[in-house]
Scaffold this motif. Structure first.
Motif, PDB file in Angstrom:
ATOM      1  N   LEU A 141      46.482  40.699  40.416  1.00  0.00           N
ATOM      2  CA  LEU A 141      47.057  41.990  40.800  1.00  0.00           C
ATOM      3  C   LEU A 141      45.966  42.960  41.215  1.00  0.00           C
ATOM      4  O   LEU A 141      44.924  43.048  40.559  1.00  0.00           O
ATOM      5  N   PHE A 171      50.445  49.439  41.844  1.00  0.00           N
ATOM      6  CA  PHE A 171      50.136  48.018  41.889  1.00  0.00           C
ATOM      7  C   PHE A 171      50.698  47.368  43.147  1.00  0.00           C
ATOM      8  O   PHE A 171      51.767  47.742  43.636  1.00  0.00           O
ATOM      9  N   GLY A 172      49.987  46.342  43.622  1.00  0.00           N
ATOM     10  CA  GLY A 172      50.530  45.473  44.655  1.00  0.00           C
ATOM     11  C   GLY A 172      51.432  44.434  44.013  1.00  0.00           C
ATOM     12  O   GLY A 172      51.570  44.382  42.786  1.00  0.00           O
ATOM     13  N   THR A 173      52.040  43.600  44.843  1.00  0.00           N
ATOM     14  CA  THR A 173      52.950  42.576  44.323  1.00  0.00           C
ATOM     15  C   THR A 173      52.213  41.379  43.741  1.00  0.00           C
ATOM     16  O   THR A 173      52.802  40.560  43.057  1.00  0.00           O
ATOM     17  N   LYS A 192      52.022  37.217  30.370  1.00  0.00           N
ATOM     18  CA  LYS A 192      52.672  38.527  30.454  1.00  0.00           C
ATOM     19  C   LYS A 192      51.685  39.655  30.719  1.00  0.00           C
ATOM     20  O   LYS A 192      51.793  40.352  31.711  1.00  0.00           O
ATOM     21  N   ALA A 193      50.713  39.840  29.822  1.00  0.00           N
ATOM     22  CA  ALA A 193      49.843  41.014  29.932  1.00  0.00           C
ATOM     23  C   ALA A 193      48.763  40.825  30.984  1.00  0.00           C
ATOM     24  O   ALA A 193      47.970  39.890  30.902  1.00  0.00           O
ATOM     25  N   PRO A 194      48.702  41.697  31.989  1.00  0.00           N
ATOM     26  CA  PRO A 194      47.565  41.660  32.911  1.00  0.00           C
ATOM     27  C   PRO A 194      46.270  41.961  32.158  1.00  0.00           C
ATOM     28  O   PRO A 194      46.239  42.851  31.299  1.00  0.00           O
ATOM     29  N   TYR A 223      43.292  42.833  38.349  1.00  0.00           N
ATOM     30  CA  TYR A 223      43.753  42.275  37.082  1.00  0.00           C
ATOM     31  C   TYR A 223      44.168  40.824  37.291  1.00  0.00           C
ATOM     32  O   TYR A 223      44.601  40.436  38.369  1.00  0.00           O
ATOM     33  N   LEU A 243      41.346  48.572  41.164  1.00  0.00           N
ATOM     34  CA  LEU A 243      41.159  47.646  40.047  1.00  0.00           C
ATOM     35  C   LEU A 243      41.780  46.297  40.375  1.00  0.00           C
ATOM     36  O   LEU A 243      42.773  46.215  41.082  1.00  0.00           O
ATOM     37  N   TYR A 249      48.603  54.781  38.657  1.00  0.00           N
ATOM     38  CA  TYR A 249      48.218  53.442  39.074  1.00  0.00           C
ATOM     39  C   TYR A 249      49.333  52.857  39.928  1.00  0.00           C
ATOM     40  O   TYR A 249      50.469  52.790  39.481  1.00  0.00           O
ATOM     41  N   GLN A 283      46.878  38.051  35.709  1.00  0.00           N
ATOM     42  CA  GLN A 283      48.066  37.969  34.871  1.00  0.00           C
ATOM     43  C   GLN A 283      48.478  36.521  34.739  1.00  0.00           C
ATOM     44  O   GLN A 283      48.902  35.892  35.706  1.00  0.00           O
TER      45      GLN A 283
END
Lengths: 110, 115
Positions: A88, A100-102, A41-43, A36, A34, A98, A38
């Protein structure tokens, strides 16, 4: 250990440029990947990719998954200042986890 | 419709104090996740609920952290004896089910600062 690596870590471009963001992964039980965006705040969700080689597209954004190379790219054409954000990449391992990458921090200058 | 909400949006507390962070998921979403995001990092998995039960709490850093979801909707993340290293944005996300077929929807997060 499962991991997701994104590159570059940050990127500065000018409006109108095209950018390509990279995501590579090593997970034990890959299900989906996936992307995202960002901003504060919220992705917010962009794309989900499960099959290799199929391009998902939404306006100026597109993404493709390469399961052989264990990677994905996110392309943004004709960038605008509103595209400035952290992008992201996340991989679902198994049924629910899930990872996540940085993230890639993109700044688009006017 | 209403998205995922989190309260408070910001919380400043002193080292050693107890805090509770609340998450209200999208109605009908059975899966709920808590993440912690430090500056310059992606969200780090803490705990996953399917319904009322914690299906996976392997991401909780230590026993000072605990989360509940007693009625399968609202969840509370509880941190005891807070430390400065707990300072981060705590994100909650929900999805229709805990399977790979559904994307997560994130709340705006709670920024926790421990002084």
């Amino acid at each position: 250990e499962d991991k997701v690596v994104q590159s570059p870590l940050s990127l500065v471009v000018h409006e109108g440029d095209t950018v390509t963001l990279n995501c590579s992964y090593e997970v034990t039980n890959f299900r989906s990947l996936l992307w995202y965006k960002q901003e504060k705040k919220a992705p917010t969700f962009l794309f989900m990719l499960t099959s290799s080689g199929i391009e998902k597209k939404s306006g100026r954004l597109s993404s493709i998954l390469d399961k052989k190379e264990l990677s994905s790219i996110l392309n943004i054409t004709a960038t605008q200042t509103g595209d400035s954000a952290i992008y992201l990449c996340a991989v679902i391992s198994g049924t629910y986890k899930y990872i996540f990458g940085t993230g890639t921090r993109l700044k688009v200058l006017a | 419709g209403a998205g995922v909400s989190q309260t408070p949006s910001n919380k400043v507390t002193e080292k050693g104090k107890y805090v509770e962070l609340r998450c209200d998921p999208i109605s009908g979403h059975t899966a709920l996740y808590w993440y912690r995001q430090s500056l310059g990092q992606g969200p780090e998995f803490l705990i996953y609920f399917q319904g009322t039960g914690a299906a996976d709490d392997s991401g909780l850093p230590n026993d000072r952290f605990f989360a509940v979801r007693p009625e399968g909707s609202v969840s509370t993340l509880k941190i005891q004896r807070t430390e400065r290293g707990d300072s981060a944005v705590y994100l909650c996300a929900s999805s229709l089910a805990g399977t790979s077929g559904y994307e997560q929807y994130f709340g705006p997060g709670t920024r926790l600062t421990v002084t």
